[in-house]
Design a protein around this motif. Structure first.
Motif, PDB file in Angstrom:
ATOM      1  N   PRO A  49       0.803  -1.235   0.000  1.00  0.00           N
ATOM      2  CA  PRO A  49       0.000   0.000   0.000  1.00  0.00           C
ATOM      3  C   PRO A  49       0.830   1.278   0.000  1.00  0.00           C
ATOM      4  CG  PRO A  49      -0.912  -1.592   1.541  1.00  0.00           C
ATOM      5  CD  PRO A  49       0.418  -2.137   1.106  1.00  0.00           C
ATOM      6  N   ILE A  50       1.842   1.334   0.862  1.00  0.00           N
ATOM      7  CA  ILE A  50       2.625   2.567   0.956  1.00  0.00           C
ATOM      8  C   ILE A  50       3.509   2.758  -0.279  1.00  0.00           C
ATOM      9  CG2 ILE A  50       4.582   1.565   2.220  1.00  0.00           C
ATOM     10  CD1 ILE A  50       4.611   4.206   3.840  1.00  0.00           C
ATOM     11  N   LEU A  51       3.983   1.654  -0.867  1.00  0.00           N
ATOM     12  CA  LEU A  51       4.770   1.774  -2.096  1.00  0.00           C
ATOM     13  C   LEU A  51       3.898   2.271  -3.241  1.00  0.00           C
ATOM     14  CD1 LEU A  51       7.007  -1.434  -1.971  1.00  0.00           C
ATOM     15  CD2 LEU A  51       7.736   0.943  -1.680  1.00  0.00           C
ATOM     16  N   PHE A  52       2.680   1.749  -3.341  1.00  0.00           N
ATOM     17  CA  PHE A  52       1.769   2.207  -4.396  1.00  0.00           C
ATOM     18  C   PHE A  52       1.446   3.685  -4.209  1.00  0.00           C
ATOM     19  CE2 PHE A  52      -2.559   3.054  -5.926  1.00  0.00           C
ATOM     20  CZ  PHE A  52      -2.389   2.757  -7.272  1.00  0.00           C
ATOM     21  N   ALA A  53       1.184   4.100  -2.963  1.00  0.00           N
ATOM     22  CA  ALA A  53       0.885   5.508  -2.694  1.00  0.00           C
ATOM     23  C   ALA A  53       2.068   6.396  -3.072  1.00  0.00           C
ATOM     24  CB  ALA A  53       0.539   5.694  -1.211  1.00  0.00           C
ATOM     25  N   THR A  54       3.284   5.906  -2.817  1.00  0.00           N
ATOM     26  CA  THR A  54       4.487   6.671  -3.161  1.00  0.00           C
ATOM     27  C   THR A  54       4.630   6.835  -4.667  1.00  0.00           C
ATOM     28  OG1 THR A  54       5.624   5.857  -1.188  1.00  0.00           O
ATOM     29  CG2 THR A  54       7.001   6.752  -2.947  1.00  0.00           C
ATOM     30  N   TYR A  55       4.484   5.741  -5.406  1.00  0.00           N
ATOM     31  CA  TYR A  55       4.611   5.813  -6.857  1.00  0.00           C
ATOM     32  C   TYR A  55       3.486   6.638  -7.477  1.00  0.00           C
ATOM     33  CZ  TYR A  55       8.432   2.449  -7.030  1.00  0.00           C
ATOM     34  OH  TYR A  55       9.651   1.834  -6.899  1.00  0.00           O
ATOM     35  N   LEU A  56       2.299   6.558  -6.905  1.00  0.00           N
ATOM     36  CA  LEU A  56       1.186   7.363  -7.399  1.00  0.00           C
ATOM     37  C   LEU A  56       1.486   8.848  -7.208  1.00  0.00           C
ATOM     38  CD1 LEU A  56      -1.657   7.488  -8.587  1.00  0.00           C
ATOM     39  CD2 LEU A  56      -2.566   7.299  -6.258  1.00  0.00           C
ATOM     40  N   PHE A  57       2.041   9.180  -6.047  1.00  0.00           N
ATOM     41  CA  PHE A  57       2.428  10.562  -5.770  1.00  0.00           C
ATOM     42  C   PHE A  57       3.467  11.037  -6.782  1.00  0.00           C
ATOM     43  CE2 PHE A  57       5.751  13.188  -3.733  1.00  0.00           C
ATOM     44  CZ  PHE A  57       5.034  14.370  -3.561  1.00  0.00           C
ATOM     45  N   MET A  58       4.448  10.191  -7.079  1.00  0.00           N
ATOM     46  CA  MET A  58       5.501  10.577  -8.022  1.00  0.00           C
ATOM     47  C   MET A  58       4.949  10.742  -9.432  1.00  0.00           C
ATOM     48  SD  MET A  58       8.956   8.577  -6.773  1.00  0.00           S
ATOM     49  CE  MET A  58       8.314   6.928  -7.042  1.00  0.00           C
ATOM     50  N   GLU A  59       3.991   9.893  -9.816  1.00  0.00           N
ATOM     51  CA  GLU A  59       3.391  10.008 -11.145  1.00  0.00           C
ATOM     52  C   GLU A  59       2.582  11.297 -11.274  1.00  0.00           C
ATOM     53  OE1 GLU A  59       3.897   8.273 -13.744  1.00  0.00           O
ATOM     54  OE2 GLU A  59       5.066   6.653 -12.879  1.00  0.00           O
ATOM     55  N   ILE A  60       1.832  11.629 -10.229  1.00  0.00           N
ATOM     56  CA  ILE A  60       1.067  12.884 -10.234  1.00  0.00           C
ATOM     57  C   ILE A  60       2.014  14.076 -10.272  1.00  0.00           C
ATOM     58  CG2 ILE A  60      -0.497  14.332  -8.877  1.00  0.00           C
ATOM     59  CD1 ILE A  60      -1.772  11.762  -7.820  1.00  0.00           C
ATOM     60  N   LEU A  61       3.112  13.960  -9.519  1.00  0.00           N
ATOM     61  CA  LEU A  61       4.127  15.015  -9.488  1.00  0.00           C
ATOM     62  C   LEU A  61       4.738  15.227 -10.868  1.00  0.00           C
ATOM     63  CD1 LEU A  61       5.873  16.943  -7.734  1.00  0.00           C
ATOM     64  CD2 LEU A  61       7.433  15.039  -7.401  1.00  0.00           C
ATOM     65  N   GLU A  62       4.979  14.128 -11.579  1.00  0.00           N
ATOM     66  CA  GLU A  62       5.585  14.204 -12.906  1.00  0.00           C
ATOM     67  C   GLU A  62       4.696  14.967 -13.885  1.00  0.00           C
ATOM     68  OE1 GLU A  62       8.389  13.322 -16.044  1.00  0.00           O
ATOM     69  OE2 GLU A  62       8.438  13.553 -13.855  1.00  0.00           O
ATOM     70  N   GLY A  63       3.381  14.850 -13.717  1.00  0.00           N
ATOM     71  CA  GLY A  63       2.462  15.526 -14.631  1.00  0.00           C
ATOM     72  C   GLY A  63       2.062  16.912 -14.187  1.00  0.00           C
ATOM     73  N   SER A  64       2.558  17.357 -13.027  1.00  0.00           N
ATOM     74  CA  SER A  64       2.191  18.673 -12.517  1.00  0.00           C
ATOM     75  C   SER A  64       3.024  19.769 -13.172  1.00  0.00           C
ATOM     76  CB  SER A  64       2.390  18.708 -11.000  1.00  0.00           C
ATOM     77  OG  SER A  64       2.189  20.013 -10.497  1.00  0.00           O
ATOM     78  N   SER A  65       2.366  20.872 -13.484  1.00  0.00           N
ATOM     79  CA  SER A  65       3.067  22.016 -14.083  1.00  0.00           C
ATOM     80  C   SER A  65       3.461  23.049 -13.036  1.00  0.00           C
ATOM     81  CB  SER A  65       2.165  22.686 -15.138  1.00  0.00           C
ATOM     82  OG  SER A  65       0.950  23.124 -14.530  1.00  0.00           O
TER      83      SER A  65
END
Length: 288
Positions: A21-37
């Protein structure tokens, strides 16, 4: 032998599952971060240099080995500093807290005040050593989530790519590696025996802390159990306890070597962890 294998598989699945769970939440955060302007890894890393080790030391004491893996993944993508990751590594305790709490009514009882003191000390040491690492150690920059996505072929750069799908791909790949490593390590520990491993820990200044520090680098939850039980039974001194547990980052090192492709840097980080852990443990042993 068959029983050992079954137990190793069971333990490996259990140790890996609690991290998902925590690894998925971390990667999800990084993916959202990557798409943020509006915000990126570089911005967060600047903030991390200021308050990262402080937060890492505080949250690192939570008995969840997935936090160390999360810190390693964030470091590998340039989202947090080296000191922030190390603060989590040093503060994390894996199975130490459950084992100590279980001993409250057992043969080798330890007071609740002592448990709280050890947890607080690990948090403070994580914070201090984390800031020292950020000041003293400078590795090359340029880490980002994009390079990790390229290696994992998560298709996050595609217009139709979903951040959830990409996070899931990253999580599944690191989970598979964690499962394999955990099963292998659990099987090795099962064959050798916990008693034999505990017997290798000697209670001598400097040499003892060095041996326990090296032992603590093994990325498996069972290691923290062995170190803690050795301390509770009197085989290991307080300095040895800290040397071993400071070096024991759980799955953190596995995730680091999987997500950071700069292997020379990874080896230097392992050496840094060992040096700081042994030095701190030795100092505690002399003054305790």
């Amino acid at each position: 032998m068959f029983e050992i294998l079954i137990e190793a598989i069971t333990d490996g699945i259990k140790d890996t599952a609690i991290c998902i769970p925590i690894l998925f939440a971390t990667y999800l955060f990084m993916e959202i971060l990557e798409g943020s302007s509006k915000i990126n890894e570089e911005t967060l890393c600047r903030y991390s240099r200021k308050v990262g080790p402080l937060l890492g030391g505080i949250f690192g004491v939570i008995p969840q080995c997935g936090l160390a893996g999360s810190a390693a993944a964030l470091y590998s993508t340039g989202t947090v500093t080296l000191g922030t990751m190390l603060a989590v590594f040093f503060a994390t305790s894996d199975e130490m807290l459950p084992v100590m709490l279980a001993s409250l009514s057992g043969k080798f009882a330890i007071g609740i005040g002592s448990i709280a003191g050890i947890l607080a000390a690990k948090a403070v040491l994580g914070i201090i050593l984390g800031y020292i690492a950020d000041i003293a150690v400078k590795f090359s920059t340029g880490k980002n989530i994009h390079s990790l996505c390229e290696r994992d072929h998560c298709a996050c750069d595609e217009e139709t790519g979903s951040v959830f799908r990409s996070a899931l791909v990253h999580t599944l790949k690191i989970t598979l590696m964690l499962l394999i490593v955990n099963i292998i390590l659990s099987a090795v520990i099962g064959v050798i025996g916990i008693e034999a491993l505990s017997g290798t820990i000697i209670n001598q200044p400097v040499i003892g802390e060095l041996i326990v520090g090296l032992f603590g680098l093994i990325p498996n939850c069972a290691i923290s159990i062995i170190i803690t039980e050795s301390y509770l039974s009197g085989v290991l001194g307080l300095g040895g306890l800290f040397a071993g547990l400071l070096a024991n980052a759980g799955i953190g090192l596995i995730v680091l070597f999987r997500t950071n492709d700069r292997q020379k840097e990874n080896l230097m980080i392992v050496l840094l962890i060992l040096i700081l852990s042994v030095a701190t443990g030795t100092l505690i042993q002399f003054v305790a």
